[in-house]
Design a protein around this motif. Structure first.
Motif, short mmCIF file in Angstrom:
data_model
loop_
_atom_site.label_atom_id
_atom_site.label_comp_id
_atom_site.label_asym_id
_atom_site.label_seq_id
_atom_site.Cartn_x
_atom_site.Cartn_y
_atom_site.Cartn_z
N UNK A 24 21.90 -27.99 28.70
CA UNK A 24 22.02 -28.37 27.28
C UNK A 24 22.93 -27.40 26.52
N UNK A 25 22.81 -26.12 26.84
CA UNK A 25 23.65 -25.13 26.15
C UNK A 25 25.12 -25.39 26.44
N UNK A 26 25.41 -25.83 27.66
CA UNK A 26 26.82 -26.13 27.99
C UNK A 26 27.30 -27.38 27.25
N UNK A 27 26.37 -28.28 26.91
CA UNK A 27 26.74 -29.52 26.21
C UNK A 27 26.77 -29.35 24.69
N UNK A 28 26.16 -28.28 24.19
CA UNK A 28 26.08 -28.15 22.73
C UNK A 28 26.89 -26.95 22.18
N UNK A 78 29.01 -34.49 34.09
CA UNK A 78 27.93 -34.46 35.07
C UNK A 78 27.64 -33.07 35.62
N UNK A 79 28.65 -32.19 35.62
CA UNK A 79 28.47 -30.87 36.24
C UNK A 79 27.42 -30.00 35.54
N UNK A 80 27.38 -30.00 34.20
CA UNK A 80 26.38 -29.12 33.56
C UNK A 80 24.96 -29.41 34.05
#
Ligand code: SAM
Length: 308
Positions: A225-229, A300-302
């Motif tokens: 989630x941190x990588x997405x936000x 998809x990787x995160x």
């Protein structure tokens, strides 16, 4: 038979009913049930006008029709969070509920559909995020909801704090179409809907490091989630994740992601509201350094290979 026009304010109905039915015990109004049985219903903005027959009305009440006030759980729960919702806001939540139910017939938006549970588990739960926003919420605050689904928590936040500049990011096209539809129906200005994956949108200069706040609920485990936000947050901005369960374990697994992506030490705020089961937390991470260009990695990787 006596017959007359009555105008009912959506949030002031109890008083009117007490006037209409002196002696009726704690009138509870269910608009669905009641209006379904009435002719001459004319919805007009946040009011409903209907013609009723006083004699019939007494019969209906005497035959145990359950009558309950509109959005009572939401109104009381919001008050416990120090939020007073006005008539317009309540009408917007009501339309949102109706729209959610209607679209849910064709598009898989939510398993929670009862009037009571949508008020608590969707609307109120979303509003708890306000506790981690800067206070008072500054007008024009740029807030991104990553993986908004049917709009939670972003849309309830926007209804409650209309000054927010909201962007709803949702990878599934049909859900994004619902969000665009709902935003138009409830007449919310300053809302952008992006039908895209976070991994893609975060590469665009229009969105990268442009937001004061990036919120998310039920989208991924914290390291992913941190990588997405975090790539969306400006320095000094914050990522807020709504979480349940053993968050200490998730936080422990997030130390590498925080370091790599420019996140500061996570703060944890326990939140509650009347009618909400389970212990709920907001994990709040302030961005203290820029996120290196290589993040987020490709789609998809995160989630597949989280930064652990
Ligand atoms: N936040 C909403 C809620 O709490 O009701 C939706 C939760 S749903 C379980 C997760 C949503 O996140 C799905 O609608 C999914 O399409 C979206 N999603 C998952 N990964 C995403 C990504 N990388 N980018 C954008 N949306 C994503």
């Amino acid at each position: 038979m006596a017959s007359r026009w009555v105008e009912v304010l959506l949030s002031g109905q109890t008083t009117i009913w007490q006037r209409l039915l002196p002696g009726a015990k704690c009138p509870r109004i269910d608009y669905n049930l009641f209006f379904a049985r009435r002719a001459n219903v004319q919805p007009a903005k946040n009011r409903l006008k209907y013609r009723h027959n006083v004699n019939c009305l007494n019969v209906v009440v005497a035959s145990d029709v359950i009558i309950k006030p509109m959005l009572e759980l939401l109104t009381c729960g919001a008050a416990a969070l120090n939020l007073i919702l006005d008539d317009r806001q309540l009408a917007q939540f009501e339309s949102y509920y109706r729209g959610l139910l209607a679209w849910n017939q064709q598009t898989n938006l939510t398993a929670i559909t009862s009037y009571e549970e949508v008020q608590t588990r969707h609307f109120l739960d979303s509003l708890t995020v306000i506790q981690a926003l800067p206070q008072p919420v500054p007008p024009g605050l740029k807030l991104l909801d990553v993986g908004a689904g049917a709009g939670f928590p972003g849309l309830p936040l926007k209804i409650a704090c209309p000054g927010i500049a909201l962007t709803l990011l949702e990878a599934t096209g049909k859900k994004a179409a619902f969000l665009a539809h709902m935003t138009a129906v409830i007449e919310l200005p300053d809302v952008v809907v992006l039908s895209e994956r976070a991994e893609e949108a975060a590469r665009s200069p229009e969105h990268r490091e442009r937001y004061d706040v990036a919120v998310s609920r039920a989208v991924a485990d914290l390291p992913a989630l941190l990588e997405l936000t975090l790539p969306f947050c400006r320095i000094g901005g914050r990522a807020i994740a709504q979480k349940k369960g053993d968050i200490q374990e998730e936080i422990r697994r997030s130390s590498r992601a925080l370091e790599v992506l420019g996140g500061g030490p996570p703060g944890v705020q326990e939140v509650s509201a009347p009618g909400l089961p389970d212990r709920r937390f907001l994990v709040v991470v302030t961005k203290i350094a820029p996120t290196p260009d290589m993040y987020p990695r490709r789609s998809g990787m995160p989630a597949k290979k989280p930064l652990i």
